[in-house]
Design an enzyme around this catalytic site. Structure first.
Site, mmCIF file in Angstrom:
data_model
loop_
_atom_site.group_PDB
_atom_site.id
_atom_site.type_symbol
_atom_site.label_atom_id
_atom_site.label_comp_id
_atom_site.label_asym_id
_atom_site.label_seq_id
_atom_site.Cartn_x
_atom_site.Cartn_y
_atom_site.Cartn_z
ATOM 1 N N ASP A 1 12.583 77.163 -15.800
ATOM 2 C CA ASP A 1 13.070 77.244 -14.425
ATOM 3 C C ASP A 1 14.262 76.308 -14.286
ATOM 4 O O ASP A 1 14.245 75.193 -14.822
ATOM 5 C CB ASP A 1 11.981 76.797 -13.445
ATOM 6 C CG ASP A 1 10.899 77.836 -13.265
ATOM 7 O OD1 ASP A 1 10.860 78.798 -14.067
ATOM 8 O OD2 ASP A 1 10.069 77.688 -12.349
ATOM 9 N N HIS B 1 9.558 77.523 -22.380
ATOM 10 C CA HIS B 1 8.880 78.611 -23.073
ATOM 11 C C HIS B 1 9.813 79.244 -24.098
ATOM 12 O O HIS B 1 11.026 79.044 -24.067
ATOM 13 C CB HIS B 1 8.419 79.668 -22.066
ATOM 14 C CG HIS B 1 7.392 79.182 -21.091
ATOM 15 N ND1 HIS B 1 6.168 79.797 -20.939
ATOM 16 C CD2 HIS B 1 7.388 78.137 -20.224
ATOM 17 C CE1 HIS B 1 5.459 79.155 -20.006
ATOM 18 N NE2 HIS B 1 6.185 78.148 -19.558
ATOM 19 N N SER C 1 15.481 68.156 -16.967
ATOM 20 C CA SER C 1 16.408 67.907 -18.063
ATOM 21 C C SER C 1 17.204 69.173 -18.329
ATOM 22 O O SER C 1 17.535 69.907 -17.402
ATOM 23 C CB SER C 1 15.666 67.441 -19.310
ATOM 24 O OG SER C 1 16.577 66.885 -20.232
#
Length: 399
Positions: A158, A243, A368
């Site tokens: 995200d 992911h 990050s």
């Protein structure tokens, strides 16, 4: 009689002295109240002014205008700040269990500040999270991040799309107009005897590629392919796990210790080669179209980068050698690479660690950046806009 007169005079003198002392005390208190210490005032007003100027410039940024880069002295001064020490202290603070009565007020303040959507969390009850670390790394409900089946490449996290495009002349853009060296970012490249290229140490390679100009070309397995990149910036309020963006095999982990400067878009426009200076973990391997890499870049208060299938990885250690990196090969480990609890589809073979599209790979302690570098046919096209919001599993591009 004379003795009593002397005693009364002494008493009057002592009373006058006490009165004068009290008056001086009042005046001293008044001076303290009316003349506070200047340092806190300077810190508060100066910090407020600098913050105001920063956001004022930020609101007037023109993406088409050339960025104003920091000088080498400014970058050196920034890097001299003890951001690694602060990040380790922040990590320890995150691990401290909070009293049950204090959890909801603290987490609610964080949710309000950064716009966290707790309706997506697998556990919405704020009292469930014992410490800040658990709250930052909260899991999501399975249905809230569907993986796009129509796209060969999906978002690993995200966040916000910082930049994307083709890699030209072995230079990659971290934001529009600010580049960094592909070789500095990935480290020395080795050409192996089986025809495939992996970032690898000399102990498992035949030939070192020494030419910077050919670094990009040696990464690719076919002249009909091109090298692409995409940068996803995770803000503090975003979901902090990343992911797998596609089906691929990870052959090597390369860990670069380094600085922990902020990676927000403003700093990325200001510090050239920011991603090469910061601590990062590069996972490199192969996908159906050739070379593929996923890099997790650390930042201030994000010194801890965790990869679920690599229990040996330790980031933000107290000491490191400048310019050093540490390789860890998954190619010959076989069954030594263990599957983490609750994670399915992760396989350890003699050819590396097999990851499936949408599978959890790792996590940050706070926001990050994730950088994808991959080989693909020249007709690969991104379906993105600079600055757009994106979520895990959404398509990045197609063939």
């Amino acid at each position: 009689m004379a003795l009593s007169l002397r005693f009364s005079r002494v008493t009057r003198v002592s009373d006058r002295f006490l009165l004068l002392s009290q008056q001086r005390g009042r005046h001293t208190d008044r001076r303290v109240l009316s003349w506070p210490r200047p340092l806190p005032i300077l810190v508060v007003t100066g910090g407020g002014y600098l913050g105001y100027q920063y956001y004022k410039r930020r609101s007037h940024w023109d993406e088409r205008a050339p960025p104003s880069l920091a000088s080498s002295r400014q970058v050196a001064l920034y890097r001299s700040f003890p951001t690694r020490l602060v990040s380790r202290a922040w990590g320890r603070l995150n691990g401290l269990d909070l009293p049950t009565w204090l959890r909801k007020p603290i987490y609610s303040l964080y949710i309000w500040t950064f716009g966290v959507n707790m309706q997506e969390a697998a556990v919405e009850d704020l009292h469930h999270y014992k410490n800040l670390g658990e709250f930052f790394r909260r899991r999501l409900k399975p249905a809230v991040r569907p993986v796009c089946a129509a796209s060969c490449l999906t978002s690993p996290a995200d966040g916000r799309i910082l930049h994307f495009g083709r890699v030209k002349n072995s230079e990659v853009e971290q934001v529009k107009g600010v580049t960094y060296s592909l070789e500095n970012f990935l480290g020395p490249q080795m050409s192996c005897s089986d025809g495939k290229t992996l970032l690898s140490g000399p102990q498992v390679s035949d030939q070192t590629v020494s030419s910077t100009s050919s670094f990009r070309d040696h990464l690719m397995s076919s002249p009909a392919s091109d090298l692409f990149h995409v940068v996803v910036y995770l803000a503090p309020g975003d979901y902090h796990c990343f992911h797998s963006p596609t089906d691929w095999k990870v052959g090597l982990r390369r860990h670069f210790p380094g600085s922990l400067m902020s990676v927000n878009p403003g700093v990325a426009r200001w510090v050239k080669e920011l991603f090469c200076l910061n601590e990062r973990v590069v996972l490199s391997g192969q996908w159906q179209h050739g070379f593929f890499s996923l890099t997790a870049v650390g930042a201030t208060n994000v010194g801890s980068i965790r990869v679920y299938f690599d229990q040996e990885l330790q980031t933000n250690t107290p000491r490191y050698r400048k310019g050093s990196f540490y390789d860890h090969s998954y190619v010959s480990l076989g069954d030594q690479v263990k599957r983490p609890e609750g994670e399915e589809g992760m396989e350890s073979l003699d050819r590396g660690v097999v990851l499936q599209k949408g599978q959890p790979v790792g996590e940050f302690n706070l926001g990050s950046t994730i950088v994808l570098l991959f080989e693909a046919p020249k007709n690969f096209t991104f379906c993105l806009q600079p600055g757009q919001r994106i979520r895990v599993g959404e398509g990045l591009g197609s063939l």
